[in-house]
Enzyme design. Sequence first.
Site, mmCIF file in Angstrom:
data_model
loop_
_atom_site.group_PDB
_atom_site.id
_atom_site.type_symbol
_atom_site.label_atom_id
_atom_site.label_comp_id
_atom_site.label_asym_id
_atom_site.label_seq_id
_atom_site.Cartn_x
_atom_site.Cartn_y
_atom_site.Cartn_z
ATOM 1 N N ASP A 37 0.739 -1.042 0.052
ATOM 2 C CA ASP A 37 0.095 -0.004 0.052
ATOM 3 C C ASP A 37 0.994 1.269 -0.020
ATOM 4 O O ASP A 37 1.924 1.130 0.530
ATOM 5 C CB ASP A 37 -0.946 -0.136 1.300
ATOM 6 C CG ASP A 37 -2.093 0.888 0.995
ATOM 7 O OD1 ASP A 37 -1.927 2.135 0.743
ATOM 8 O OD2 ASP A 37 -3.364 0.361 1.169
ATOM 9 N N ASN A 88 -6.431 -5.019 -5.301
ATOM 10 C CA ASN A 88 -7.399 -4.201 -4.491
ATOM 11 C C ASN A 88 -7.379 -2.698 -4.400
ATOM 12 O O ASN A 88 -8.398 -1.979 -4.411
ATOM 13 C CB ASN A 88 -7.548 -4.795 -3.167
ATOM 14 C CG ASN A 88 -8.579 -3.898 -2.275
ATOM 15 O OD1 ASN A 88 -9.647 -4.237 -2.244
ATOM 16 N ND2 ASN A 88 -7.767 -3.405 -1.337
ATOM 17 N N TYR A 156 -13.665 6.526 -12.865
ATOM 18 C CA TYR A 156 -13.622 5.366 -11.861
ATOM 19 C C TYR A 156 -14.403 4.270 -12.518
ATOM 20 O O TYR A 156 -13.980 2.934 -12.715
ATOM 21 C CB TYR A 156 -14.483 5.748 -10.557
ATOM 22 C CG TYR A 156 -14.607 4.449 -9.534
ATOM 23 C CD1 TYR A 156 -13.539 3.882 -9.214
ATOM 24 C CD2 TYR A 156 -15.856 3.824 -9.371
ATOM 25 C CE1 TYR A 156 -13.552 2.980 -8.129
ATOM 26 C CE2 TYR A 156 -15.817 2.624 -8.720
ATOM 27 C CZ TYR A 156 -14.766 2.355 -7.735
ATOM 28 O OH TYR A 156 -14.868 1.248 -7.081
HETATM 29 P P1 NAD Z 1 -10.077 2.780 0.296
HETATM 30 O O1 NAD Z 1 -9.833 3.826 -0.306
HETATM 31 O O2 NAD Z 1 -10.176 2.472 1.765
HETATM 32 O O3 NAD Z 1 -8.979 1.643 0.287
HETATM 33 C C1 NAD Z 1 -8.090 1.726 -1.092
HETATM 34 C C2 NAD Z 1 -6.556 1.506 -0.656
HETATM 35 O O4 NAD Z 1 -5.789 1.747 -2.050
HETATM 36 C C3 NAD Z 1 -6.097 2.321 0.304
HETATM 37 O O5 NAD Z 1 -5.511 1.892 1.579
HETATM 38 C C4 NAD Z 1 -4.970 3.270 -0.518
HETATM 39 O O6 NAD Z 1 -3.905 3.950 0.265
HETATM 40 C C5 NAD Z 1 -4.636 2.190 -1.498
HETATM 41 N N1 NAD Z 1 -3.874 2.864 -2.717
HETATM 42 C C6 NAD Z 1 -4.374 4.039 -3.380
HETATM 43 N N2 NAD Z 1 -3.628 4.469 -4.014
HETATM 44 C C7 NAD Z 1 -2.517 3.234 -4.137
HETATM 45 C C8 NAD Z 1 -1.149 3.180 -5.026
HETATM 46 N N3 NAD Z 1 -0.824 4.161 -5.930
HETATM 47 N N4 NAD Z 1 -0.322 2.200 -4.633
HETATM 48 C C9 NAD Z 1 -0.849 1.425 -3.652
HETATM 49 N N5 NAD Z 1 -2.147 1.660 -2.704
HETATM 50 C C10 NAD Z 1 -2.714 2.594 -3.212
HETATM 51 O O7 NAD Z 1 -11.179 1.738 -0.702
HETATM 52 P P2 NAD Z 1 -11.983 0.565 -0.295
HETATM 53 O O8 NAD Z 1 -13.599 1.118 0.033
HETATM 54 O O9 NAD Z 1 -11.585 -0.281 0.787
HETATM 55 O O10 NAD Z 1 -12.155 -0.240 -1.602
HETATM 56 C C11 NAD Z 1 -11.255 -1.154 -1.895
HETATM 57 C C12 NAD Z 1 -11.586 -1.781 -3.245
HETATM 58 O O11 NAD Z 1 -12.869 -2.325 -3.434
HETATM 59 C C13 NAD Z 1 -11.086 -0.751 -4.247
HETATM 60 O O12 NAD Z 1 -10.794 -1.431 -5.403
HETATM 61 C C14 NAD Z 1 -12.508 -0.301 -4.672
HETATM 62 O O13 NAD Z 1 -12.574 0.257 -5.966
HETATM 63 C C15 NAD Z 1 -13.342 -1.478 -4.581
HETATM 64 N N6 NAD Z 1 -14.664 -1.259 -4.308
HETATM 65 C C16 NAD Z 1 -15.330 -0.432 -3.211
HETATM 66 C C17 NAD Z 1 -16.555 -0.358 -2.919
HETATM 67 C C18 NAD Z 1 -17.072 0.297 -1.855
HETATM 68 O O14 NAD Z 1 -18.295 0.654 -1.568
HETATM 69 N N7 NAD Z 1 -16.237 0.673 -0.772
HETATM 70 C C19 NAD Z 1 -17.330 -0.826 -3.819
HETATM 71 C C20 NAD Z 1 -16.997 -1.338 -5.188
HETATM 72 C C21 NAD Z 1 -15.592 -1.551 -5.436
#
Ligand code: NAD
Length: 252
Positions: A37, A88, A156
Amino acid sequence: MPRLDGKVAIITGAAQGIGAVYAQALADEGAKVMIADILDGNPTASRISAQGGTADFMQTDVSDESSVAAMVDATVAKWGGVDILINNAAIWASLRAKPFEDISPEEWDKLMAVNVKGPFLCARAVVPHMRAGKYGRIVNIASGTAYKGTPNFLHYVTSKGAVIAMTRALAREVGEDGITVNTLAPGLVLSEQVVASPELLEKLSAPVMASRAIKRDQLPQDLVGPLLFLVSDDAAFMTGEVTVIDGGSVMH
Ligand code: NAD
């Protein structure tokens, strides 16, 4: 015996949010988990270790080839290979809803670099190690928005559509090597960042709930069973697929 005993898993974007829940679940099943991360994942790795699991953290920018290579090299040096990759990490919770004309080309490029190039770079770095072991499980995290065409998040939604297409094309290139590639597409999950973003919740909650067959909030834990299935031997003959987990909002 735990389902993933001895397996080595890399999970990106697991310092917080849903990724941290996946990391704990993989460790609970016996996998050694590398958290990659851009934010500090040490607290998550320590929490997993305190529960008796095996986890480490390497600061990684998934959009940067050398950063990804260093993380994968460190994982292989520490644990001898890579069996599982969960792509992820994504730019998501920080987004503000806006008409597509207001998305700047710079914003577009930055998001695509993390959400699309990131999974590509990570897959490219781990596949040689998976090929060497004739075994691999890659799970790309997409989103139900790619099916719904959710408005006001054009970059997105486009990026998650690309992840689904990448899954299919990659699955065909690595199937002969014992590597499966699948997509997990969540609906709107009450992850910590979503809960902390009232604007996002307000914009998305009502239409999402109306579209669900199961009328309740979706929690990160709802994704754990499907994720563990996709990385387990039970899913050995399943590849190139999208598993949508969203309470029946998208049915395809
Ligand atoms: P979040 O923003 O809490 O977590 C995303 C993580 O990715 C963070 O820890 C961030 O630091 C990391 N990140 C961002 N840029 C980065 C980079 N350049 N290199 C390494 N790490 C990086 O999001 P979340 O809600 O936990 O979502 C996780 C996944 O699930 C994502 O792919 C998101 O698109 C997908 N998703 C989430 C939802 C939702 O409702 N939460 C719905 C559909 C899909």
